[in-house]
Every structure is written in structure tokens, then in C-alpha cells.
Design a protein around this motif. Structure first.
Motif, PDB file in Angstrom:
ATOM      1  N   PHE A 165       7.533   6.022  -4.760  1.00 57.40           N
ATOM      2  CA  PHE A 165       7.848   4.601  -4.629  1.00 57.40           C
ATOM      3  C   PHE A 165       6.837   3.747  -5.372  1.00 57.40           C
ATOM      4  CE2 PHE A 165       9.399   6.774  -0.885  1.00 57.40           C
ATOM      5  CZ  PHE A 165      10.717   6.356  -0.834  1.00 57.40           C
ATOM      6  N   ARG A 166       7.289   2.565  -5.759  1.00 60.82           N
ATOM      7  CA  ARG A 166       6.378   1.499  -6.158  1.00 60.82           C
ATOM      8  C   ARG A 166       6.133   0.622  -4.939  1.00 60.82           C
ATOM      9  NH1 ARG A 166       7.943  -2.024 -11.127  1.00 60.82           N
ATOM     10  NH2 ARG A 166       5.862  -2.848 -10.627  1.00 60.82           N
ATOM     11  N   ASP A 167       4.876   0.333  -4.679  1.00 61.08           N
ATOM     12  CA  ASP A 167       4.501  -0.497  -3.541  1.00 61.08           C
ATOM     13  C   ASP A 167       3.269  -1.294  -3.952  1.00 61.08           C
ATOM     14  OD1 ASP A 167       4.671  -1.509  -0.926  1.00 61.08           O
ATOM     15  OD2 ASP A 167       5.188   0.468  -0.117  1.00 61.08           O
ATOM     16  N   GLY A 168       2.795  -2.186  -3.094  1.00 58.40           N
ATOM     17  CA  GLY A 168       1.768  -3.077  -3.582  1.00 58.40           C
ATOM     18  C   GLY A 168       0.613  -3.394  -2.665  1.00 58.40           C
ATOM     19  N   PHE A 169      -0.579  -3.514  -3.274  1.00 54.72           N
ATOM     20  CA  PHE A 169      -1.731  -4.164  -2.660  1.00 54.72           C
ATOM     21  C   PHE A 169      -1.511  -5.678  -2.785  1.00 54.72           C
ATOM     22  CE2 PHE A 169      -3.444  -0.049  -2.962  1.00 54.72           C
ATOM     23  CZ  PHE A 169      -4.712   0.035  -2.393  1.00 54.72           C
ATOM     24  N   ARG A 170      -1.882  -6.409  -1.750  1.00 54.85           N
ATOM     25  CA  ARG A 170      -1.747  -7.865  -1.805  1.00 54.85           C
ATOM     26  C   ARG A 170      -3.142  -8.466  -1.936  1.00 54.85           C
ATOM     27  NH1 ARG A 170       1.732  -8.149   3.531  1.00 54.85           N
ATOM     28  NH2 ARG A 170       0.659  -6.166   3.819  1.00 54.85           N
ATOM     29  N   TRP A 171      -3.513  -8.729  -3.165  1.00 51.11           N
ATOM     30  CA  TRP A 171      -4.883  -9.133  -3.498  1.00 51.11           C
ATOM     31  C   TRP A 171      -5.309 -10.362  -2.699  1.00 51.11           C
ATOM     32  CZ3 TRP A 171      -6.385 -10.930  -9.139  1.00 51.11           C
ATOM     33  CH2 TRP A 171      -7.781 -11.070  -9.234  1.00 51.11           C
ATOM     34  N   HIS A 172      -4.419 -11.339  -2.572  1.00 51.11           N
ATOM     35  CA  HIS A 172      -4.811 -12.583  -1.907  1.00 51.11           C
ATOM     36  C   HIS A 172      -5.138 -12.359  -0.433  1.00 51.11           C
ATOM     37  CE1 HIS A 172      -0.695 -12.453  -0.347  1.00 51.11           C
ATOM     38  NE2 HIS A 172      -1.011 -13.451   0.479  1.00 51.11           N
ATOM     39  N   ARG A 173      -4.557 -11.316   0.178  1.00 48.59           N
ATOM     40  CA  ARG A 173      -4.851 -11.034   1.591  1.00 48.59           C
ATOM     41  C   ARG A 173      -6.065 -10.136   1.751  1.00 48.59           C
ATOM     42  NH1 ARG A 173       0.335 -10.290   5.409  1.00 48.59           N
ATOM     43  NH2 ARG A 173      -1.431 -10.202   6.829  1.00 48.59           N
ATOM     44  N   ILE A 174      -6.397  -9.400   0.696  1.00 47.60           N
ATOM     45  CA  ILE A 174      -7.492  -8.427   0.792  1.00 47.60           C
ATOM     46  C   ILE A 174      -8.836  -9.057   0.448  1.00 47.60           C
ATOM     47  CG2 ILE A 174      -8.411  -6.318  -0.243  1.00 47.60           C
ATOM     48  CD1 ILE A 174      -5.440  -5.419  -0.592  1.00 47.60           C
ATOM     49  N   GLU A 175      -8.901  -9.790  -0.673  1.00 46.23           N
ATOM     50  CA  GLU A 175     -10.177 -10.402  -1.053  1.00 46.23           C
ATOM     51  C   GLU A 175     -10.262 -11.781  -0.407  1.00 46.23           C
ATOM     52  OE1 GLU A 175     -13.115 -11.020  -4.890  1.00 46.23           O
ATOM     53  OE2 GLU A 175     -11.078 -10.309  -5.226  1.00 46.23           O
ATOM     54  N   THR A 176     -10.787 -11.818   0.781  1.00 45.65           N
ATOM     55  CA  THR A 176     -10.845 -13.056   1.571  1.00 45.65           C
ATOM     56  C   THR A 176     -11.910 -14.021   1.068  1.00 45.65           C
ATOM     57  OG1 THR A 176     -12.323 -11.959   3.136  1.00 45.65           O
ATOM     58  CG2 THR A 176      -9.954 -11.890   3.608  1.00 45.65           C
ATOM     59  N   ALA A 177     -12.916 -13.502   0.389  1.00 44.96           N
ATOM     60  CA  ALA A 177     -13.961 -14.287  -0.260  1.00 44.96           C
ATOM     61  C   ALA A 177     -14.438 -13.461  -1.441  1.00 44.96           C
ATOM     62  CB  ALA A 177     -15.111 -14.581   0.701  1.00 44.96           C
ATOM     63  N   PRO A 178     -15.066 -14.100  -2.435  1.00 49.02           N
ATOM     64  CA  PRO A 178     -15.484 -13.335  -3.606  1.00 49.02           C
ATOM     65  C   PRO A 178     -16.278 -12.079  -3.235  1.00 49.02           C
ATOM     66  CG  PRO A 178     -15.789 -15.670  -4.011  1.00 49.02           C
ATOM     67  CD  PRO A 178     -15.396 -15.544  -2.571  1.00 49.02           C
ATOM     68  N   GLY A 179     -15.717 -10.919  -3.609  1.00 47.15           N
ATOM     69  CA  GLY A 179     -16.387  -9.655  -3.352  1.00 47.15           C
ATOM     70  C   GLY A 179     -16.291  -9.150  -1.931  1.00 47.15           C
ATOM     71  N   ARG A 180     -15.564  -9.840  -1.071  1.00 52.09           N
ATOM     72  CA  ARG A 180     -15.431  -9.423   0.336  1.00 52.09           C
ATOM     73  C   ARG A 180     -13.983  -8.990   0.557  1.00 52.09           C
ATOM     74  NH1 ARG A 180     -17.168 -13.783   4.478  1.00 52.09           N
ATOM     75  NH2 ARG A 180     -19.158 -13.381   3.401  1.00 52.09           N
ATOM     76  N   TYR A 181     -13.803  -7.742   1.025  1.00 53.44           N
ATOM     77  CA  TYR A 181     -12.466  -7.167   1.110  1.00 53.44           C
ATOM     78  C   TYR A 181     -12.098  -6.820   2.554  1.00 53.44           C
ATOM     79  CZ  TYR A 181     -13.578  -6.590  -3.824  1.00 53.44           C
ATOM     80  OH  TYR A 181     -13.969  -6.819  -5.109  1.00 53.44           O
ATOM     81  N   ASP A 182     -10.914  -7.278   2.928  1.00 61.92           N
ATOM     82  CA  ASP A 182     -10.333  -6.937   4.227  1.00 61.92           C
ATOM     83  C   ASP A 182      -9.127  -6.040   3.955  1.00 61.92           C
ATOM     84  OD1 ASP A 182      -9.043  -6.731   6.632  1.00 61.92           O
ATOM     85  OD2 ASP A 182      -8.739  -8.883   6.923  1.00 61.92           O
ATOM     86  N   TRP A 183      -9.268  -4.754   4.287  1.00 62.93           N
ATOM     87  CA  TRP A 183      -8.245  -3.765   3.941  1.00 62.93           C
ATOM     88  C   TRP A 183      -7.178  -3.589   5.024  1.00 62.93           C
ATOM     89  CZ3 TRP A 183      -8.706  -2.939  -0.975  1.00 62.93           C
ATOM     90  CH2 TRP A 183      -9.959  -2.915  -1.585  1.00 62.93           C
ATOM     91  N   SER A 184      -7.191  -4.435   6.012  1.00 59.60           N
ATOM     92  CA  SER A 184      -6.288  -4.225   7.149  1.00 59.60           C
ATOM     93  C   SER A 184      -4.815  -4.309   6.758  1.00 59.60           C
ATOM     94  CB  SER A 184      -6.588  -5.238   8.251  1.00 59.60           C
ATOM     95  OG  SER A 184      -6.430  -6.574   7.781  1.00 59.60           O
ATOM     96  N   SER A 185      -4.501  -5.034   5.696  1.00 60.41           N
ATOM     97  CA  SER A 185      -3.092  -5.173   5.304  1.00 60.41           C
ATOM     98  C   SER A 185      -2.574  -3.946   4.562  1.00 60.41           C
ATOM     99  CB  SER A 185      -2.909  -6.418   4.425  1.00 60.41           C
ATOM    100  OG  SER A 185      -3.641  -6.283   3.211  1.00 60.41           O
ATOM    101  N   ILE A 186      -3.470  -3.153   4.005  1.00 63.04           N
ATOM    102  CA  ILE A 186      -3.042  -2.011   3.198  1.00 63.04           C
ATOM    103  C   ILE A 186      -3.280  -0.681   3.886  1.00 63.04           C
ATOM    104  CG2 ILE A 186      -5.225  -1.764   1.937  1.00 63.04           C
ATOM    105  CD1 ILE A 186      -1.678  -1.332   0.456  1.00 63.04           C
ATOM    106  N   LEU A 187      -4.222  -0.637   4.813  1.00 65.55           N
ATOM    107  CA  LEU A 187      -4.551   0.648   5.447  1.00 65.55           C
ATOM    108  C   LEU A 187      -3.349   1.302   6.135  1.00 65.55           C
ATOM    109  CD1 LEU A 187      -8.138  -0.027   6.850  1.00 65.55           C
ATOM    110  CD2 LEU A 187      -7.477   1.692   5.142  1.00 65.55           C
ATOM    111  N   PRO A 188      -2.522   0.555   6.886  1.00 64.48           N
ATOM    112  CA  PRO A 188      -1.352   1.214   7.500  1.00 64.48           C
ATOM    113  C   PRO A 188      -0.397   1.801   6.460  1.00 64.48           C
ATOM    114  CG  PRO A 188      -1.769  -0.912   8.523  1.00 64.48           C
ATOM    115  CD  PRO A 188      -2.636  -0.845   7.305  1.00 64.48           C
ATOM    116  N   MET A 189      -0.304   1.181   5.291  1.00 73.41           N
ATOM    117  CA  MET A 189       0.592   1.677   4.251  1.00 73.41           C
ATOM    118  C   MET A 189       0.011   2.928   3.593  1.00 73.41           C
ATOM    119  SD  MET A 189       1.564  -2.108   2.775  1.00 73.41           S
ATOM    120  CE  MET A 189       2.705  -1.553   1.519  1.00 73.41           C
ATOM    121  N   LEU A 190      -1.310   2.938   3.380  1.00 72.68           N
ATOM    122  CA  LEU A 190      -1.952   4.143   2.863  1.00 72.68           C
ATOM    123  C   LEU A 190      -1.802   5.302   3.833  1.00 72.68           C
ATOM    124  CD1 LEU A 190      -5.229   2.548   1.442  1.00 72.68           C
ATOM    125  CD2 LEU A 190      -3.484   3.726   0.086  1.00 72.68           C
TER     126      LEU A 190
END
Length: 740
Positions: free
Chosen positions: A426-451
Motif C-alpha cells: 500500500f501507499r500510506d502517509g506520514f503527516r508531517w504537520h502533526r508530527i513536527e509540533t515544533a522545529p526539530g521536535r517530533y510527536d510520533w503518536s499519529s504514525i506509530l499505530p500505523m507502523l
């Protein structure tokens, strides 16, 4: 599977009036247009060259491409390299200097048939890419065979042909009346291009000798100057004047009515030296004429001396004159020779006899073309794509289609349900705007369940990292955009590596060209600019290259799919002057792939290593008339999808994924039938198609409005741990999956 005529491209060095031009014209007339389509491209034009063949071919519906007339040699090679990739076979005439460099540049290389009308042509140039060499007579075939050691059998003989239906005895009286020639006046003729090797001066000198004995005889020279030796035509005119033939010999110039002119003659003379197989001898035979000829290559096969014609030595106008007088004095001999030659033409050179030879050759050569090797890159050939757009609309609303379709909540169930239908990639997606909450700060909660869902279900995912949307604090035009995206890609690659041992696949930036058009030129997508499309294309390409380099630092096994639309922009027949504008739009589709590959703007850091897998997005509205509407599959100018795929592979030589295709409502099954059939056809023609991705696979709310899009295999609604399947599409998919 979809069917269409086999596409044949004749490549001419120049397009004038001659045997090879007649050959392609007669093939266009006699081959079944439902089974074969002939196009012609001519590479060179010189002032003074006649337009007669161009007009005749176009009248038959043949596309005559003269674009190279305005190009340099190098640009012609590049143009041909792109053009030939879309054809099933290429037939090169006149030892075209451009064709080998073009084929060597093309990755999608059709079989080449060389057609030679001269021994010198057969002896010239390499032969390693030549599938067959066709000589019009035995001596030309033998010369080519000598240049193909170990492959001598690939040099064959197919004579020039004549359409007997063009020759009518009743034309004699009409044409003589038109020319003002009394029926009692004997006429001896010559037909051809005024070329030095045709020794027209020998015909004129022989005419002067005959004129001394038979002043009642009229001599006709039919044909115009050769554009490469215009002074030769002037020399012939002067010779006729000096020979006092101004009332006994007429120069008629180029004519379209050669069969009728031959009917008006009584004797035909051809005194060439160094010709191949004179097509005009067969035409004279079709007209029932007695022929005087020199024993020159193919003429020795066309004529049997004293039985179907008379041979005279080369450069011997006295002997030619003697033969002319002999025939003038012996009407029985004229009739006997003409009748015998006519029979030879009917049995050997008629279109009814020669066309099947060409048809068998073309079919054989095409059948020898190898198919693409079996696909190996993905777990399933038929794939699904989850719409993952995250851009802001002009009203400020942020889209998040993964969320609105509930795929982020039900990824595991979606993967499992689609696996039951044969899909494992499948093609699926990371959602950059939800992951990088501040410059260089990453919240992976939106992608971890999909991984986790992908790992649990054994699903292979091509992860989009940028699908139209980016964090609000970034200015896409600034250098920091590239740096931030590369850092995000590096962090995402590390996360993917930690969650799976499989080779990772990424689409770094989805649809660079479309995003650049929509966001940089049309004011349609964020950042809603106009007149900055190429600037945005360069910026997005730079970001994709930086992201790939960052990913490879984390996992050098990573593979990349670069998805962009394949388009075709054609010119309306009534506006041919718009060709270059249309072609400019069409060629723009390749700019991002060219930059990624380092073929354009190499300072960006692109390379063929980074243009790993070409992702082709294709929908029903991807072809249109420049300045006009889209065209559908039934439009005469529509280029079948497999031809577009052939062109793309010819340009890059990379594996291809049909990374997006689909349509809405009840048309979905039929569109899959078309797309899958085209992909299958492309594979038979050598295109390494690695998969077909139905996109989107899940009904969703529109990514440029809020309407409910009915374009998926699965419905949007969720119940009982699954989604409703659109059964007609599932049934069509099952048929294609079963063929894998």
C-alpha cells in the motif's frame, strides 16, 4: 486485454520522391489500418525538396512529423530517442545518421528494421541494433549480410512494390491529349529524380542520336531536380539545348500522375549506374512498356535480356539509341517485351505479392521483442493507496484525509481486509504537520499505530513523507524548508527502521510537478502562487534529494518511488502552429524526474541512483488538447496509457509503478479493466511495470472540497470491524489478481 494497431515508425533522412517514399505510401494504402498504423518522421529538409510525398501520405491519414526540420543534429537525436520509445517497430530508410545515436540513448528500444535502396547504404554504419536489414535487391541484401557476421540470415530481400490498380491503359489517350501529343507520335520516356547516378545525360545524348534518324519521336523527362545537386538539372537543360532537342524533348518536372504519364509512352529507358532496384522499371512494366536498361544491381533481377527488356552497357548512349530505334521499328518486339515485364511485375513486384512479405516481417520482428522480466519489488502487484493529503485550502482549512476517513484508527483492520482481496502492498502517509509540533521536535503518536499495524499484518507500505502539506511555521520558499524536511525524513527513517526489518520504501515528495503547477502557477494549491511554478518545482526537488540522502544515511537499503502524473498534451488539427506550446507543456512533466536523475540542473545533486522507481499517476483526464478540453480514450489523438509508459521507460530505464489510478462511481471496474490491460500490454513490450496501485483505495471526503468521493474499493463507513466492499470493483480486481 486492450488491443490497438501495431505502431510502425518510418524514419527518413529526407522525404522526397523516390522508391522508398513510394514503398511507405503503398504500405499505408495496403496494410489493414485496424492492425497496423504507420507514422513517418523526416529528419532533414533542404530548400527545393518537393512536398509531394508529405501531402500524399497525409492524405492517407499518415502522421508526417517534420519537427526535426527545425532542429540541430543533436536535438534531432534527442527528439527521436523520445519518439521511438512509443513504437512497436522502427523502419529506417536512407541510412539515417540520426537513428543509431537515438536508439543508443533510448532505454525503451524498439526493434529496428533498416531498409536499403543502395549498396552504399547497406555498407554504411553499424548493424548491432538492427533486427533485420531489408535490401530491395540481392546485391544490397548481400552487402548488408557481409556487415552482419553470424547474423547473415537477418539480411533479407524484399523488392519495391507497385500498385497495379494505379495503371490503366485508357489513360494513354487522355494524357496524350493533355500533353498535346498526337496518337501517331512515338514517345520514349524517362522518370526519376534528376540525380547524377541516374545518368540522365546518357538518355539525352541517345535521344539526340535517335532524333537524327527519327525526328518524329518525342522524348519526355519526368522528374524534378535533386535538392543536393540542382546544378545537375541545369546542366541537363543546357545539354538538351546544345543537342538541338528543344522541340523533341520536354522536361515535365515533378508530377503526381506518373502512372498516367507512363501510359502515354511507348518505350521507357533507364541508364543508371550505381542504383539499387529501380522502382520505376517495375512501374514501367506495370504500364506494359518495353524497357531499355543498364545491367545495374536490381535491374538484373527485374529484366531478362531479350525476354522482358533490353540491356545496354553503362555509359553507352550509342547502344541505347540503337536499342531505341530497334524497338521503334519493331512493334511486335515492343509488345512481347512489355507483356513479359508486366507478368514479372504481377508475379513479383505487385503490392498484392510484396505487402504480405512486409506484414510477415513486421509481425515476426515485433513478436521477437522480449517482455519485461517478472516484477520483484513489491509483495503484491495490485496495490492500494490511502489518500493522505494534509494541505491547507485557500479558506485556511487544514485537510487530514487519513483522519477524516478514520484510517488512522483502523489501519490494521483496513490492511487485513484488503489482504483478503489479494493486496499486501500500500501507499500510506506520514503527516508531517502533526508530527513536527515544533522545529526539530517530533510527536510520533499519529504514525506509530500505523507502523505497528503494518508490522503485525505483514503489510508492505510505501510511505509518503510529503503529500501537499507542511507545518504552519515553515515558509516553503525559504532554504530552511529543505533543511527541516531533510531532518524530518532522517528521523522518520530511523523510526521506520526501528519498527521493521524489511526494506523500507518511501515517496519523499508526492507529485512534485503537479504541486508546482497547482501551488506555483495556478494559485490552486498552497502556497497559492502564480508565475513561480518552476521555482517551486526546483525547491521541492531539492527537498526530495536532501530527504533521500538523509534517509540513506540511516538505512542504505531504502528504496524510493517518485510519483507524478503522466500527461499528454496534443495540438488541435486546426491549430498546428501551437505544436511547440503544447509540446512544452507535455515535456514539463519530465522536469522533476530529470532533476532527480541529475539529467537537468545537476547542481541540485540529483543522480540516477536517486531516481529509483518512477511512480506514474494516471487518471481519465490526463490527456487534453492544448487550449481545449480533455480527450477520452475514444478520441483519435488519445495516446494509450501503455504508450505513455513506454515513453517514460524509454527516457529513464527505471522500474515503473502505476502509483495512482482510478475513477468514480460505476465507471470504477471498467477503468481498472482498461488500466490493468494497458499495464499488461506495457509489460509485453518490455516496460518493467512493478505494480498497479488503485488510488484511493478508500472512499473519502474530497481533498479540494468536502464532497464524498466514491472512488475506492472500500466504502468510507465503518461497522463490524470492516468496511463495505464495492463489489463490482472487487470482482474485476479478483480477475486480474488471479492472472498474476
Amino acid at each position: 486485454m486492450n488491443t490497438e494497431p501495431k505502431r510502425i515508425l518510418f524514419v527518413f533522412a529526407w522525404l522526397v520522391v523516390g522508391g522508398e517514399e513510394t514503398e511507405v505510401r503503398l504500405l499505408a494504402q495496403t496494410l489493414d489500418p485496424l492492425l497496423y498504423r504507420i507514422d513517418v518522421v523526416a529528419c532533414f529538409h533542404k530548400p527545393g525538396m518537393p512536398a509531394q510525398t508529405h501531402e500524399q501520405l497525409r492524405a492517407l491519414g499518415v502522421d508526417v512529423d517534420t519537427v526535426p526540420y527545425s532542429l540541430s543534429f543533436e536535438d534531432t537525436v534527442a527528439y527521436l530517442a523520445r519518439k521511438v520509445a512509443t513504437y512497436d517497430v522502427v523502419i529506417s530508410c536512407q541510412n539515417v545518421a540520426d537513428i543509431y545515436p537515438a536508439l543508443e540513448r533510448a532505454h525503451q528500444r524498439p526493434p529496428l528494421i533498416e531498409h536499403g535502396g543502395l549498396v552504399s547504404e547497406a555498407l554504411a554504419g553499424p548493424k548491432h541494433l538492427t533486427s533485420r536489414y531489408v535490401g530491395v535487391c540481392r546485391s544490397i541484401r548481400d552487402a548488408a549480410a557481409g556487415k552482419m557476421p553470424g547474423r547473415e540470415h537477418d539480411a533479407i530481400e524484399i523488392p519495391s512494390m507497385v500498385d497495379l490498380s494505379e495503371f490503366h491503359h485508357y489513360d494513354r489517350q487522355r494524357m496524350r491529349a493533355e500533353l498535346g501529343i498526337n496518337e501517331t507520335i512515338p514517345v520514349i520516356g524517362w522518370v526519376g529524380r534528376l540525380d547524377e547516378k541516374k545518368r540522365v545525360e546518357d538518355f539525352i545524348t541517345a535521344a539526340a542520336i535517335v532524333h537524327q534518324r527519327r525526328p518524329d519521336v518525342l522524348f519526355l523527362i519526368v522528374g524534378g531536380p535533386d535538392a543536393f545537386m540542382t546544378e545537375y538539372a541545369e546542366k541537363l537543360q543546357l545539354l538538351a539545348l546544345k543537342s538541338h532537342l528543344q522541340h523533341a524533348l520536354r522536361f515535365l518536372g515533378d508530377r503526381r500522375d506518373v502512372p498516367a504519364l507512363l501510359a502515354a509512352m511507348d518505350i521507357f529507358a533507364w541508364l543508371s549506374e550505381g542504383e539499387g532496384m529501380p522502382h520505376v522499371i517495375a512501374e514501367a512494366g506495370a504500364a506494359g512498356l518495353s524497357v531499355i536498361a543498364t545491367p545495374d544491381n536490381g535491374a538484373l533481377q527485374q529484366i531478362e535480356d531479350e525476354l522482358s527488356g533490353l540491356f545496354v552497357p553503362h555509359r553507352a548512349p550509342e547502344a541505347a539509341a540503337k536499342a531505341m530505334v530497334r524497338l521503334l521499328d519493331d512493334s511486335t518486339l515492343r509488345t512481347r517485351l512489355g507483356t513479359a515485364l508486366r507478368a514479372k511485375v504481377e508475379n513479383t513486384y505487385s503490392a498484392a505479392v510484396v505487402t504480405p512479405q512486409w506484414r510477415r516481417l513486421i509481425d515476426t520482428v515485433i513478436a521477437e521483442r522480449p517482455s519485461a522480466p517478472p516484477p520483484t519489488l513489491f509483495q503484491s502487484f495490485y496495490q492500494g493507496g490511502f489518500e493522505c493529503s494534509t494541505h491547507r485550502l485557500s479558506n485556511g482549512k487544514r485537510l487530514d484525509i487519513i483522519a477524516s476517513s478514520l484510517h488512522d484508527q483502523h489501519a490494521e483492520a483496513d490492511y487485513r481486509q484488503l489482504a483478503s482481496l489479494g493486496m499486501r502492498t500500500f501507499r500510506d502517509g506520514f503527516r508531517w504537520h502533526r508530527i513536527e509540533t515544533a522545529p526539530g521536535r517530533y510527536d510520533w503518536s499519529s504514525i506509530l499505530p500505523m507502523l505497528t499495524a503494518a508490522r503485525t499484518t505483514g503489510t508492505q507500505v510505501i510511505w509518503d513523507l510529503f503529500h501537499y502539506g507542511w507545518p504552519d511555521d515553515l515558509d516553503i520558499w525559504q532554504p530552511q524548508f529543505v533543511d527541516r524536511f531533510a531532518a524530518f525524513a532522517r528521523a522518520a527513517a530511523r523510526l521506520v527502521r526501528d519498527h521493521s526489518d524489511s526494506i523500507p520504501f518511501y515517496c519523499p515528495v508526492n507529485e512534485i510537478s503537479f504541486t508546482a503547477w497547482g501551488g506555483g502557477d495556478a494559485g490552486y494549491l498552497n502556497p497559492f502562487a502564480r508565475g513561480r511554478g518552476f521555482e517551486l518545482k526546483v525547491q521541492l526537488t531539492r527537498a526530495a534529494i536532501a530527504a533521500m540522502e538523509a534517509i540513506l544515511e540511516i538505512d542504505n537499503r531504502a528504496r524510493f518511488v517518485h510519483c507524478d502524473p503522466a500527461i499528454n498534451v496534443v495540438t488541435a488539427p486546426e491549430r498546428p502552429h501551437e505544436f511547440w506550446a503544447a509540446e512544452g507543456h507535455r515535456q514539463a512533466q519530465y522536469q522533476s524526474w530529470d532533476m532527480l536523475a541529475g539529467l537537468a540542473w545537476p547542481q541540485l545533486g540529483g543522480s540516477m541512483r536517486l531516481l529509483d522507481i518512477v511512480g506514474v499517476n494516471y487518471y481519465s483526464n490526463n490527456q487534453w488538447i492544448h487550449g481545449g478540453p480533455p480527450i477520452d480514450r475514444h478520441h483519435p489523438q488519445y495516446l494509450p496509457l501503455h504508450r505513455l509508459l513506454m515513453e517514460i521507460h524509454g527516457r529513464y530505464g527505471r522500474p515503473i509503478l502505476l502509483s495512482e489510478t482510478g475513477t468514480e462511481f460505476e465507471a470504477r471496474p471498467e477503468w481498472l479493466r482498461y488500466a490493468a490491460g494497458e499495464v499488461s500490454l506495457a509489460r509485453t513490450k518490455g516496460v518493467p511495470m512493478e505494480g498497479l496501485c488503485l488510488y484511493p483505495i478508500l472512499n473519502h471526503f474530497g481533498w479540494d472540497d468536502d464532497r464524498a468521493c466514491q472512488n475506492g474499493l472500500l466504502e468510507h463507513a465503518w461497522s463490524d470491524n470492516s468496511r463495505t466492499i464495492y463489489q463490482p470493483l472487487a470482482e474485476e480486481l479478483a480477475q486480474w489478481t488471479a492472472k498474476r
